[in-house]
Motif scaffolding. Structure first.
Motif, PDB file in Angstrom:
ATOM      1  N   GLY A 243       0.815  -1.204   0.000  1.00  0.00           N
ATOM      2  CA  GLY A 243       0.000   0.000   0.000  1.00  0.00           C
ATOM      3  C   GLY A 243       0.851   1.258   0.000  1.00  0.00           C
ATOM      4  O   GLY A 243       0.558   2.237  -0.695  1.00  0.00           O
ATOM      5  N   HIS A 244       1.921   1.239   0.788  1.00  0.00           N
ATOM      6  CA  HIS A 244       2.880   2.354   0.833  1.00  0.00           C
ATOM      7  C   HIS A 244       3.428   2.626  -0.565  1.00  0.00           C
ATOM      8  O   HIS A 244       3.417   3.765  -1.048  1.00  0.00           O
ATOM      9  N   GLU A 245       3.926   1.570  -1.231  1.00  0.00           N
ATOM     10  CA  GLU A 245       4.550   1.758  -2.538  1.00  0.00           C
ATOM     11  C   GLU A 245       3.526   2.126  -3.611  1.00  0.00           C
ATOM     12  O   GLU A 245       3.823   2.922  -4.514  1.00  0.00           O
ATOM     13  N   LEU A 246       2.326   1.577  -3.521  1.00  0.00           N
ATOM     14  CA  LEU A 246       1.307   1.917  -4.508  1.00  0.00           C
ATOM     15  C   LEU A 246       0.879   3.379  -4.361  1.00  0.00           C
ATOM     16  O   LEU A 246       0.635   4.066  -5.357  1.00  0.00           O
ATOM     17  N   PHE A 247       0.801   3.871  -3.127  1.00  0.00           N
ATOM     18  CA  PHE A 247       0.512   5.304  -2.914  1.00  0.00           C
ATOM     19  C   PHE A 247       1.580   6.149  -3.611  1.00  0.00           C
ATOM     20  O   PHE A 247       1.276   7.103  -4.318  1.00  0.00           O
ATOM     21  N   HIS A 248       2.850   5.792  -3.391  1.00  0.00           N
ATOM     22  CA  HIS A 248       3.943   6.520  -4.038  1.00  0.00           C
ATOM     23  C   HIS A 248       3.774   6.517  -5.560  1.00  0.00           C
ATOM     24  O   HIS A 248       3.967   7.532  -6.222  1.00  0.00           O
ATOM     25  N   MET A 249       3.431   5.356  -6.105  1.00  0.00           N
ATOM     26  CA  MET A 249       3.377   5.206  -7.549  1.00  0.00           C
ATOM     27  C   MET A 249       2.220   5.970  -8.155  1.00  0.00           C
ATOM     28  O   MET A 249       2.325   6.537  -9.245  1.00  0.00           O
TER      29      MET A 249
END
Length: 412
Positions: A266-272
């Motif tokens: 979820g953290h990385e998808l938010f960034h992306m």
């Protein structure tokens, strides 16, 4: 989660020639694998360019060296090519190398080229993806037996990095109307059960709605399992791709490890997906908080809230420093010992603020647009954001949060 540099974007700009009337030719990079799975070659077809210059690849190191054996192929002859000089070539070509994983643990936030015995390769652009000066539209394809496949857009230099994953996928699934190609070093079939896919559907759908964005290409995911002996679980986001570690052992993947993987994902998808420019501390802390919140939206209650991790880190290095100071230390002095505060203290700040907003019938989600009102040179929260949330939750309560998390100074 281990620290890394996370710059996020999901859209490829179309670059026009200086005449403004014709789109420039799309440059095509080709990755050619060899019999040795740890070695490969990159090449660019350059015949149509006339004279051009190669520039260095983006790098995470200050002492990066250009690739060895950089060749210019022209009229059937090969000669050594150098960077930043005029070249006329039909093709330029250079070697790349991969770390073979086998059974070794690896922190994906290191963002290096990897090869797995499961039959997939990860090529990151750092130190390897040479650029042609003045060219902006490009793609990379896998070349096998004169056939091209797996073509993906290459990030512009002001965009997130290329994480190019090719080879054997664990699975391709559709989540929230978005295709995800999943790679892993172990069998993680349990993570793709109907129950787990339903969780991801809700989690990812929430984040896509929050960011009001969707990738135009399939998103590549690398879920890399490491032993519980590896303390840090890393992650990194690139253009239409992200990488995440999770713990596993001989007994499989625990519920706690699965939950942590979804948080990191979820953290990385938010960034992306969330492409708006933000100061580094805001970008990292919001990604970490919304990784947590996306689990709540999926009906999963994590074992610990962000407050737990902030309290656990309270006795650690630099724990008394506020986030504004941490931002200065990291970005101006390159003191990355302060980076962990973005996760621990930062996520706790947004968590407490969101709790106060929800008590008044609102949500932090609604106030995100106000974060983009600050001056480009400012790392602090914009006055409009502060005024709006203070008016709702109370000026004194917000000032207490600000003192505890943002402006606190290290104890002498």
């Amino acid at each position: 989660m281990n620290k890394g540099l996370f710059l996020i974007s999901c859209f490829l700009c179309t670059l026009l020639q200086s005449t403004g009337s014709k789109a420039e030719p799309r440059l095509r990079y080709q990755l050619e694998l060899s019999e040795d799975p740890a070695k490969a070659h990159l090449s660019i077809q350059t015949k149509q360019l006339g004279a051009f210059q190669l520039s260095a690849a983006r790098s995470m190191k200050s002492d990066a060296a250009p690739p060895t054996e950089l060749l210019c192929l022209w009229q059937g002859k090969a000669s050594k090519a150098t960077l930043d000089t005029d070249l006329i070539c039909d093709e330029v070509r250079w070697p790349v190398h991969f770390i073979e994983l086998k059974q070794q643990d690896y922190d994906v936030s290191q963002q290096q080229n990897l090869y797995s015995e499961q039959g997939w390769w990860l090529l990151t652009e750092w130190d390897d993806l040479l650029r042609i000066k003045g060219a902006g539209v490009a793609e990379i394809c896998l070349k096998q037996q004169d056939q091209l496949s797996d073509c993906k857009s290459i990030a512009a230099e002001n965009q997130p990095p290329l994480f190019y994953l090719v080879g054997k996928t664990l699975s391709s699934v559709k989540i929230a109307n978005q295709r995800f190609d999943i790679y892993s070093n172990i069998d993680v079939g349990a993570l793709l059960s109907p129950t787990q896919l339903k969780l991801q559907q809700a989690q990812f759908d929430y984040l896509m709605q929050l960011a009001a964005a969707k990738s135009s290409q399939a998103i590549s995911l690398l879920w890399l399992g490491v032993s519980p002996a590896q303390r840090n679980l890393g992650g990194a986001a690139g253009l239409n791709s992200y990488l995440a570690n999770f713990h596993y052992d001989a007994s499989g993947i625990s519920a706690k490890s699965q939950q942590r993987l979804w948080w990191i994902s979820g953290h990385e998808l938010f960034h992306m997906l969330y492409t708006k420019p933000l100061p580094l501390w805001q970008s990292e802390s919001l990604a970490h908080y919304f990784g947590y919140k996306s689990l709540l939206k999926a009906g999963v209650q994590p074992e610990q809230t962000p407050l737990y991790y902030a309290e656990r880190a309270a006795s650690g290095p630099n724990a008394t420093a506020g986030l504004y100071l941490a931002q200065q230390k990291v970005t101006e002095q390159q003191d990355y010992s302060y980076y962990a505060l973005f996760y621990d203290k930062g996520a706790a700040f947004w968590y407490e603020l969101d709790q106060l907003l929800q008590q008044q019938g609102k949500s932090l989600d609604q106030y995100l647009p106000l974060l983009h009102q600050q001056q480009p040179e400012s790392d602090q929260l914009p006055a409009g954001f502060i005024d709006s949330v203070s008016h709702l939750v109370g000026k004194r309560k917000f000032e207490q949060l600000q003192q505890r998390y943002l402006t606190a100074a290290p104890s002498s």
